[in-house]
Enzyme design. Sequence first.
Site, PDB file in Angstrom:
ATOM      1  N   GLU A 105      21.097  35.411   7.719  1.00 49.73           N
ATOM      2  CA  GLU A 105      20.344  36.654   7.902  1.00 49.73           C
ATOM      3  C   GLU A 105      21.204  37.814   7.398  1.00 49.73           C
ATOM      4  O   GLU A 105      22.443  37.762   7.513  1.00 49.73           O
ATOM      5  CB  GLU A 105      20.077  36.835   9.405  1.00 49.73           C
ATOM      6  CG  GLU A 105      19.480  38.153   9.821  1.00 49.73           C
ATOM      7  CD  GLU A 105      19.462  38.348  11.354  1.00 49.73           C
ATOM      8  OE1 GLU A 105      20.403  37.916  12.042  1.00 49.73           O
ATOM      9  OE2 GLU A 105      18.467  38.931  11.837  1.00 49.73           O
ATOM     10  N   CYS A 158      16.978  34.382  12.970  1.00 46.74           N
ATOM     11  CA  CYS A 158      17.812  34.673  14.114  1.00 46.74           C
ATOM     12  C   CYS A 158      17.127  34.572  15.475  1.00 46.74           C
ATOM     13  O   CYS A 158      16.905  33.478  15.970  1.00 46.74           O
ATOM     14  CB  CYS A 158      18.469  36.028  13.928  1.00 46.74           C
ATOM     15  SG  CYS A 158      20.001  36.109  14.851  1.00 46.74           S
ATOM     16  N   LYS A 173      10.971  39.352   9.863  1.00 44.84           N
ATOM     17  CA  LYS A 173      11.309  38.983  11.244  1.00 44.84           C
ATOM     18  C   LYS A 173      10.338  39.567  12.271  1.00 44.84           C
ATOM     19  O   LYS A 173      10.054  40.772  12.263  1.00 44.84           O
ATOM     20  CB  LYS A 173      12.736  39.468  11.549  1.00 44.84           C
ATOM     21  CG  LYS A 173      13.315  38.982  12.871  1.00 44.84           C
ATOM     22  CD  LYS A 173      14.786  39.381  12.944  1.00 44.84           C
ATOM     23  CE  LYS A 173      15.466  38.864  14.198  1.00 44.84           C
ATOM     24  NZ  LYS A 173      16.918  39.243  14.188  1.00 44.84           N
TER      25      LYS A 173
HETATM   26  N1  ING Z   1      20.927  38.316  17.099  1.00 45.40           N
HETATM   27  C1  ING Z   1      20.967  37.677  18.346  1.00 45.40           C
HETATM   28  C2  ING Z   1      20.226  36.361  18.386  1.00 45.40           C
HETATM   29  O1  ING Z   1      19.069  36.229  18.771  1.00 45.40           O
HETATM   30  C3  ING Z   1      20.558  37.814  20.756  1.00 45.40           C
HETATM   31  C4  ING Z   1      20.578  38.581  19.466  1.00 45.40           C
HETATM   32  C5  ING Z   1      21.608  36.960  21.125  1.00 45.40           C
HETATM   33  C6  ING Z   1      19.473  37.943  21.568  1.00 45.40           C
HETATM   34  C7  ING Z   1      21.542  36.261  22.329  1.00 45.40           C
HETATM   35  C8  ING Z   1      19.390  37.238  22.784  1.00 45.40           C
HETATM   36  C9  ING Z   1      20.433  36.398  23.155  1.00 45.40           C
HETATM   37  O2  ING Z   1      20.919  35.393  18.073  1.00 45.40           O
HETATM   38  C10 ING Z   1      19.893  38.601  16.252  1.00 45.40           C
HETATM   39  N2  ING Z   1      20.226  39.225  15.110  1.00 45.40           N
HETATM   40  O3  ING Z   1      18.719  38.342  16.517  1.00 45.40           O
END
Ligand code: ING
Length: 310
Positions: free
Chosen positions: A48, A170, A125
């Site tokens: 990403e 992601c 996204k």
């Molecule tokens: N990053 C993280 C992800 O979903 C996150 C944000 C991490 C949200 C852990 C919830 C828990 O891996 C992105 N860019 O979405």
Amino acid sequence: MSNRKLGLAVAQMGPVHLTDSRSAVVLRLVAMLQEAKARGAEMVVFPELALTTFFPRYWMDESEAQARFFEAQMPNPEVQPLFDEARKLGVGFYLGYAELAEDGRPYNTCILVNRNGEIAGRYRKIHLPGHADLKSDVPFQHLEKKYFDVGNLGFRVFESEAVKYGMCLCNDRRWPETYRVLALQSAEVVMLGYNTPSLNIHWNEPVHLRTSTHLISLQANAYQNGVWVAAAGKCGSEDGHHMIGSSVIVAPTGEIVARTLTEEDEVICVSADLSLGEHFRQHVFNFAKHRRPEHYRLIVDRVGAGEPLP
Ligand code: ING
């Protein structure tokens, strides 16, 4: 079952710092594409926001973010060498980047580029994590809700060289709906890139859970949908902000068949037996035979949790 094999690679990236130019980053991507090809890859998954640092960690005006970190054309002169190399090698790739659409709307986007160097699919996204307001008392922000619109293309499956690919990005990987909508369109391989901060700015979460929840999400959904999942991280410490690695290729059995060992640029590659997914989709997860959507209405009709049904 025909024994259909696909040379599938994930190209994990180490950090991209604020001072790193797009051209320098593209040279890294080209080198990994060449390594993947040498190891039998036909499709390579990059992370990403692969062309820049994970800029949603910083507060700035939308106009500044768009000027510094978004691509108004794709391909463009800085990225063209990657498209050219893919065409020369006859390898397809998935690439995540910040897109300024023709109508000027900003998206967190990925594209599927086929072995002729043509864009054969695009996804924007849908599950945007984080916040839009400036948080105080945190070491970094997570401003995806500020810098990006919610994707408007839905979850789609794209065919390239007779393989059906689903794409997501992601945070999408944490939501079972993502994979089910793709699997209901007969996806065989789900490709995704991620940038996942090691530190949770919302509560004091043990850091090991960042990797375990990442892997559980990929393994469970690969198995429950009978698909291969190829997940490419951008990781390591970007200007002091650490993100997890653990890029993996997961089989429809839910097993991790390849995993990166470093937090640098690293290629993993497998010969994916696509007939493995067919076994699971013919039997355990034969959707047409076993699913009962008439009992799943809440999944579509409700957004947040509410009262028990009467
Ligand atoms: N990053 C993280 C992800 O979903 C996150 C944000 C991490 C949200 C852990 C919830 C828990 O891996 C992105 N860019 O979405």
